[in-house]
Motif scaffolding. Structure first.
Motif, short mmCIF file in Angstrom:
data_model
loop_
_atom_site.label_atom_id
_atom_site.label_comp_id
_atom_site.label_asym_id
_atom_site.label_seq_id
_atom_site.Cartn_x
_atom_site.Cartn_y
_atom_site.Cartn_z
N PRO A 107 -14.75 -6.03 -12.90
CA PRO A 107 -13.48 -5.35 -13.16
C PRO A 107 -13.63 -3.98 -13.82
O PRO A 107 -12.80 -3.10 -13.64
N SER A 108 -14.71 -3.79 -14.59
CA SER A 108 -14.91 -2.49 -15.24
C SER A 108 -15.18 -1.41 -14.20
O SER A 108 -14.75 -0.26 -14.35
N ASN A 109 -15.89 -1.76 -13.11
CA ASN A 109 -16.10 -0.80 -12.03
C ASN A 109 -14.78 -0.45 -11.36
O ASN A 109 -14.54 0.70 -10.99
N PHE A 110 -13.93 -1.46 -11.20
CA PHE A 110 -12.61 -1.22 -10.62
C PHE A 110 -11.82 -0.26 -11.50
O PHE A 110 -11.17 0.66 -11.00
N SER A 111 -11.85 -0.44 -12.81
CA SER A 111 -11.10 0.42 -13.72
C SER A 111 -11.56 1.86 -13.62
O SER A 111 -10.76 2.79 -13.61
N ARG A 112 -12.89 2.06 -13.51
CA ARG A 112 -13.41 3.42 -13.38
C ARG A 112 -12.97 4.04 -12.06
O ARG A 112 -12.62 5.22 -12.00
N THR A 113 -12.96 3.24 -10.99
CA THR A 113 -12.53 3.75 -9.68
C THR A 113 -11.06 4.14 -9.71
O THR A 113 -10.67 5.19 -9.22
N HIS B 267 -11.14 3.77 0.74
CA HIS B 267 -10.07 2.77 0.93
C HIS B 267 -9.96 1.83 -0.26
O HIS B 267 -8.86 1.38 -0.60
N ARG B 268 -11.06 1.54 -0.92
CA ARG B 268 -10.97 0.77 -2.16
C ARG B 268 -10.15 1.51 -3.21
O ARG B 268 -9.31 0.93 -3.89
N LYS B 269 -10.39 2.81 -3.32
CA LYS B 269 -9.68 3.61 -4.31
C LYS B 269 -8.18 3.65 -4.00
O LYS B 269 -7.35 3.51 -4.89
N GLN B 270 -7.85 3.82 -2.71
CA GLN B 270 -6.44 3.88 -2.33
C GLN B 270 -5.76 2.54 -2.57
O GLN B 270 -4.63 2.48 -3.09
N LEU B 271 -6.44 1.45 -2.23
CA LEU B 271 -5.87 0.12 -2.46
C LEU B 271 -5.73 -0.16 -3.95
O LEU B 271 -4.77 -0.81 -4.38
N ALA B 272 -6.67 0.34 -4.74
CA ALA B 272 -6.59 0.17 -6.19
C ALA B 272 -5.34 0.84 -6.74
O ALA B 272 -4.60 0.25 -7.55
N HIS B 273 -5.09 2.05 -6.31
CA HIS B 273 -3.89 2.77 -6.77
C HIS B 273 -2.62 2.06 -6.35
O HIS B 273 -1.69 1.89 -7.12
N ASP B 274 -2.59 1.64 -5.08
CA ASP B 274 -1.39 0.96 -4.58
C ASP B 274 -1.14 -0.33 -5.33
O ASP B 274 0.01 -0.65 -5.67
N ALA B 275 -2.20 -1.08 -5.59
CA ALA B 275 -2.06 -2.35 -6.28
C ALA B 275 -1.57 -2.17 -7.71
O ALA B 275 -0.69 -2.89 -8.19
N LEU B 276 -2.12 -1.19 -8.39
CA LEU B 276 -1.72 -0.94 -9.77
C LEU B 276 -0.28 -0.46 -9.87
O LEU B 276 0.42 -0.73 -10.84
N ALA B 277 0.15 0.26 -8.83
CA ALA B 277 1.50 0.84 -8.87
C ALA B 277 2.58 -0.14 -8.43
O ALA B 277 3.73 0.00 -8.82
N HIS B 278 2.21 -1.16 -7.64
CA HIS B 278 3.24 -1.99 -7.03
C HIS B 278 3.04 -3.49 -7.25
O HIS B 278 3.55 -4.29 -6.47
N THR B 279 2.31 -3.88 -8.26
CA THR B 279 2.12 -5.31 -8.50
C THR B 279 2.06 -5.60 -9.99
O THR B 279 1.75 -4.72 -10.79
N GLU B 280 2.34 -6.84 -10.32
CA GLU B 280 2.25 -7.28 -11.70
C GLU B 280 0.96 -8.05 -11.95
O GLU B 280 0.75 -8.58 -13.04
N ARG B 281 0.08 -8.13 -10.97
CA ARG B 281 -1.15 -8.88 -11.13
C ARG B 281 -2.08 -8.21 -12.13
O ARG B 281 -2.00 -7.00 -12.35
N SER B 282 -2.97 -8.98 -12.70
CA SER B 282 -3.91 -8.45 -13.68
C SER B 282 -4.96 -7.58 -13.01
O SER B 282 -5.20 -7.69 -11.79
N ILE B 283 -5.59 -6.71 -13.79
CA ILE B 283 -6.65 -5.84 -13.26
C ILE B 283 -7.79 -6.67 -12.69
O ILE B 283 -8.34 -6.35 -11.63
N THR B 284 -8.13 -7.75 -13.37
CA THR B 284 -9.23 -8.60 -12.90
C THR B 284 -8.93 -9.19 -11.53
O THR B 284 -9.76 -9.17 -10.62
#
Length: 376
Positions: free
Chosen positions: A337-343, A309-326
């Motif tokens: 944040p580096s762990n998030f980027s790898r996920t 679910h973290r991975k799915q939320l990560a994809h959704d957030a990156l695809a539908h938001t302007e917020r920063s990766i951090t």
């Protein structure tokens, strides 16, 4: 052997309550199995004999919304493959399956506005077909990819995954009213003995050798095919059937502990809270030990659910938001944040070619023969 039809008249159908229709734990839609039985008959094999041999109750086949326990269906697929001698029979089953087989989900698919919505509906409500199947949808600028895997690993030559993928391809062709060729299709099948000439007659998929093992399948379409509007789209009918699907799936979920845990994990992550096992257990009014034991009973590991679910939320957030990766990383529970980027990068693996002992891969239609595998 003489066979008695699995079909029953409406007068013969005995009303059943949910405890009879919906088995505890993982389950598969009975009408899905009924369609597979029709394909099996085309091979000259009696599904009735298979049901009798493995102790499977045929009376559920014509009962609306009924389901079979997942382990029973696994034995069914294994018996079907053994009886037909076709390790890739899942492809034929999916190609011959009608959308109404899936009841409300099938009707919602038939009235979708585009292939994009077909994929979204399948990913969102795929557990109507099987609660053992996990599906996720990923998009990029040039394509969309639906990734599928069985939660308990490779079962019966991945027949269920092959069936779903071929079913989706059938709908893509039917609803667009012309040939739609996927950019890429893949399913890893361990120790598959089928060779390419034997399976080249399949209308979309063939087998070739690969190197590594992957416990997943996927189908990827181009942006142009995904966004093409369908002539038969009907938003009112789709929404009405989608509501029916949601209500049915809520009933099914009451009988799957894993799904209940996943819902709590998703709510915690979306709220920006930590999805620790203690927090989820408290929301379900039980101890962490009990939660772990019940998940083990369904062959599931808690942290795998959190990671999914973290991975799915990560994809959704990156695809539908302007917020920063951090900012996104901290919101869904990543302290680094580096762990998030790898996920997030890892989740895009569905766009890369999977590998395994055998691999089902898409070929252009021009390279294939229009011949039924049963005629070979």
């Amino acid at each position: 052997m003489s066979t008695q039809s699995l079909e029953r008249s409406p007068a013969e159908v005995v009303p059943m309550d949910d405890d009879q229709l919906l088995p505890l734990g993982d389950s598969i839609l009975a009408s899905w199995i009924r369609s597979i039985c029709q394909t099996v008959r085309g091979y000259g094999v009696s599904p009735e004999a298979i049901f009798e041999r493995i102790g499977m109750d045929s009376t559920l086949l014509t009962v609306p919304d009924a389901r079979y326990p997942a382990m029973t269906v696994r034995r069914f697929w294994e018996a079907v493959i053994s009886a037909t001698g076709d390790e890739l029979i899942g492809l034929t089953c999916g190609q011959e399956m009608q959308a109404p087989t899936l009841h409300g989900l099938g009707l919602a698919i038939m009235t979708s506005h585009s292939l994009a919505q077909v994929l979204e509906l399948t990913a969102s409500y795929g557990k109507v077909i099987s609660t053992t199947m996990d599906m996720s949808l990923a998009h990029n600028a040039s394509s969309s990819s639906l990734s599928l895997r069985t939660l308990h690993g490779n079962e019966a030559k991945q027949a269920a995954l092959l069936c779903v993928i071929a079913f989706i391809q059938r709908q893509a062709n039917s609803l667009s009213q012309h040939r739609v060729t996927p950019v890429e299709v893949g399913v890893q099948i361990n120790n598959c003995s089928a060779n390419e000439p034997k399976t080249a007659g399949r209308s979309i998929l063939v087998v070739r050798s690969t190197l590594k093992v992957r416990k997943a399948g996927f189908i990827r379409y181009s942006y142009h095919d995904v966004m093409e509007p369908y002539a038969a789209q009907n938003a009112m009918l789709r929404e009405a059937n989608e509501q029916i699907v949601r209500q049915y799936l809520n009933r099914v979920r009451q009988y799957s502990f894993t799904v209940r845990v996943e819902e709590e994990i998703e709510e915690l992550l979306k709220a920006g809270e930590s999805a620790r096992i203690q927090a989820v257990a408290a929301r379900l009014n039980m101890s962490s030990r009990t939660l772990q034991r019940r998940l083990e009973g369904e062959r599931t590991i808690f942290m795998q659910l959190v990671d999914k679910h973290r991975k799915q939320l990560a994809h959704d957030a990156l695809a539908h938001t302007e917020r920063s990766i951090t900012e996104i990383a901290y919101t869904i529970g990543f302290s680094d944040p580096s762990n998030f980027s790898r996920t997030a990068r890892g989740g895009s693996d569905v766009l890369r070619q999977p590998t395994g002992d055998a691999f089902v891969n898409c070929r252009p239609e021009a390279e294939q023969k229009e011949q039924s595998p049963r005629q070979q």
